[in-house]
Design an enzyme around this catalytic site. Structure first.
Site, PDB file in Angstrom:
ATOM      1  N   GLY A   1       0.825  -1.194   0.000  1.00  0.00           N
ATOM      2  CA  GLY A   1       0.000   0.000   0.000  1.00  0.00           C
ATOM      3  C   GLY A   1       0.861   1.247   0.000  1.00  0.00           C
ATOM      4  O   GLY A   1       1.017   1.931  -1.008  1.00  0.00           O
ATOM      5  N   SER A   2       1.491   1.524   1.144  1.00  0.00           N
ATOM      6  CA  SER A   2       2.335   2.710   1.253  1.00  0.00           C
ATOM      7  C   SER A   2       3.663   2.542   0.519  1.00  0.00           C
ATOM      8  O   SER A   2       4.386   3.511   0.326  1.00  0.00           O
ATOM      9  CB  SER A   2       2.597   3.026   2.734  1.00  0.00           C
ATOM     10  OG  SER A   2       1.381   3.368   3.383  1.00  0.00           O
TER      11      SER A   2
ATOM     12  N   GLN B   1     -20.760  16.601  18.199  1.00  0.00           N
ATOM     13  CA  GLN B   1     -20.883  17.094  19.579  1.00  0.00           C
ATOM     14  C   GLN B   1     -21.904  18.222  19.684  1.00  0.00           C
ATOM     15  O   GLN B   1     -22.701  18.268  20.625  1.00  0.00           O
ATOM     16  CB  GLN B   1     -19.516  17.574  20.078  1.00  0.00           C
ATOM     17  CG  GLN B   1     -19.451  17.853  21.571  1.00  0.00           C
ATOM     18  CD  GLN B   1     -19.481  16.577  22.405  1.00  0.00           C
ATOM     19  OE1 GLN B   1     -19.202  15.500  21.890  1.00  0.00           O
ATOM     20  NE2 GLN B   1     -19.844  16.701  23.661  1.00  0.00           N
ATOM     21  N   ILE B   2     -21.910  19.120  18.717  1.00  0.00           N
ATOM     22  CA  ILE B   2     -22.858  20.235  18.744  1.00  0.00           C
ATOM     23  C   ILE B   2     -24.290  19.738  18.641  1.00  0.00           C
ATOM     24  O   ILE B   2     -25.202  20.260  19.304  1.00  0.00           O
ATOM     25  CB  ILE B   2     -22.530  21.239  17.612  1.00  0.00           C
ATOM     26  CG1 ILE B   2     -21.254  22.019  17.973  1.00  0.00           C
ATOM     27  CG2 ILE B   2     -23.691  22.199  17.363  1.00  0.00           C
ATOM     28  CD1 ILE B   2     -20.736  22.896  16.863  1.00  0.00           C
TER      29      ILE B   2
ATOM     30  N   GLY C   1     -25.270  16.992  19.810  1.00  0.00           N
ATOM     31  CA  GLY C   1     -25.569  16.197  20.995  1.00  0.00           C
ATOM     32  C   GLY C   1     -26.036  14.795  20.628  1.00  0.00           C
ATOM     33  O   GLY C   1     -25.512  14.169  19.709  1.00  0.00           O
TER      34      GLY C   1
ATOM     35  N   GLU D   1      -5.077   7.735  -0.597  1.00  0.00           N
ATOM     36  CA  GLU D   1      -4.138   8.602  -1.337  1.00  0.00           C
ATOM     37  C   GLU D   1      -2.874   8.862  -0.513  1.00  0.00           C
ATOM     38  O   GLU D   1      -2.300   9.949  -0.539  1.00  0.00           O
ATOM     39  CB  GLU D   1      -4.797   9.936  -1.741  1.00  0.00           C
ATOM     40  CG  GLU D   1      -5.991   9.811  -2.646  1.00  0.00           C
ATOM     41  CD  GLU D   1      -5.668   9.339  -4.042  1.00  0.00           C
ATOM     42  OE1 GLU D   1      -4.571   8.790  -4.250  1.00  0.00           O
ATOM     43  OE2 GLU D   1      -6.513   9.497  -4.931  1.00  0.00           O
TER      44      GLU D   1
END
Length: 393
Positions: free
Chosen positions: A133-134, A336-337, A339, A363
């Protein structure tokens, strides 16, 4: 609140306005159901191709839009803000055309490129393997010359559009040398090309990802792009541009999460007032805006270097690293906003968060981006910084 944009031409302004309109009218009404069902939206790519949106960064003489990456990436960002799977698909398709556009012969380009750039044919990019892969130079997929053909044997993992693509740009080993890799344009209906069932992923359900296998697939020699041994060069130069595409999608995804969060923060009330008026939420939104804008600034800096024909590999890696890490933070804060609602599938925030995660991985993982950046810094040590006048467009 859609992003404010500065574009280099009036044509670019109209183009991005068109993309924003298509995203709102064609993509937004479909995205929730398609992602829930894991449905691949093949017709969407035909629509985008017909509108000229799959060819934007390619020269007009090749049938492209000729608008440059500064415009193309901002258009791609608009798509990503509404439907990340489609944004990733556009980026991958543009990437899969790179080898032919940059290294193909005039005859090859005349024969294949118009249908590819026009969206009639959808592309896929086959580089990664289960154990390479890498480190793409460690690939084992082979292409052996046999008369007027090459015979491909091996497997390519994590192929976006696997099973839906009409052609595959495939990197395969043509010699025992570590860098002895070549690039081929392989039609999807080639005998011996088999696609495994799609991966069961955490996100991007509307984007098919699968392993593509080559079991003695015979490819005519005229489908070799460039020369034997040029494949790794083609792959790595394409990845620089591909990283900008993913950075744009990630930035769009973060912008979409921010926009949803801001609307919700004005509507949701606690203790007798909208939560946007509570400093804890307001500061969180401010940090999200700063993250989106910083990602966009890095993205466009790299795009302008590319459009000027200047080196941009390091800057592409920085843009990909910053944009995708920031998208992960922004989408996490968006959940989080909202909830408890953010954790449910009644709202798209949990999907945005899942989609952001993979952008830190494909990528080139963000750890690989750090390798690219650090090596570039080491190579440049002791050299004076470049000062280049920007050409007017």
């Amino acid at each position: 609140m859609p992003a404010s944009r500065l574009l280099p031409t009036a044509e670019g302004v109209e183009l991005v306005r068109l993309v924003r309109d298509i995203a709102a009218k064609e993509l937004d009404p479909r995205v929730d159901q398609a992602e829930a069902e894991g449905a691949f939206p093949r017709d969407v790519f035909r629509t985008l191709g017909a509108a000229g949106l799959l060819s934007l960064p390619y020269p007009e003489e090749h049938g492209g839009g000729g608008l440059g990456y500064e415009t193309y990436l901002q258009a791609l960002e608009e798509i990503g803000s509404v439907w990340a799977s489609v944004g990733v698909g556009v980026s991958v398709h543009v990437l899969s055309c790179f080898g032919l556009a940059q290294f193909g012969t005039d005859e090859q380009r005349r024969e294949w490129l118009p249908a590819m750039l026009g969206g009639e044919l959808l592309g896929a990019y086959c580089l990664s393997e289960p154990h390479a892969g890498s480190d793409p130079a460690a690939m084992t997929t082979r292409a052996v010359r046999d008369g007027g053909d090459y015979v491909l044997t091996g497997a390519k993992a994590w192929t976006t559009h696997g099973g839906h693509a009409d052609f595959y740009q495939v990197m395969a080993r043509t010699s025992a040398d570590r860098k002895g890799i070549s690039c081929f344009l392989v039609p999807a209906d080639t005998p011996g090309l088999v696609v495994d069932p799609p991966e069961r992923k955490m996100g991007l359900m509307g984007s098919a990802t699968a392993t593509v296998r080559f079991d003695g697939a015979r490819i005519p020699a005229h489908r070799l792009l460039g020369e034997e041994g040029q494949g790794l060069r083609i792959a790595l130069s394409a990845l620089d541009a591909g990283r900008l595409g993913i950075a744009a999608v990630a930035t769009g995804l973060a912008q979409g999460a921010l926009d949803r969060s801001l609307d919700y923060a004005h509507q949701r009330e606690t203790f007798g007032r909208p939560i946007v008026e509570h400093q804890g939420v307001a500061f969180m939104l401010a940090d999200m805006e700063a993250a989106v804008q910083s990602a966009r600034a890095m993205l466009l800096h790299a795009a302008r270097l590319k459009d000027q024909g200047l080196p941009f590999s390091k800057e592409a890696a920085v843009a990909k690293l910053v944009a995708t890490d920031n998208a992960m933070r922004v989408t996490t804060d968006a959940v989080q906003i909202f909830g408890g609602y953010g954790y449910t599938r009644d709202f798209p925030l949990e999907r945005y968060m899942r989609e952001a995660k993979v952008m830190q991985i494909f990528e080139g993982t963000n750890q690989i981006q750090r390798v690219v950046i650090s090596r570039a810094l080491s190579a440049a040590a002791g050299r004076p910084p470049a000062l280049v006048e920007r050409k007017h467009v």
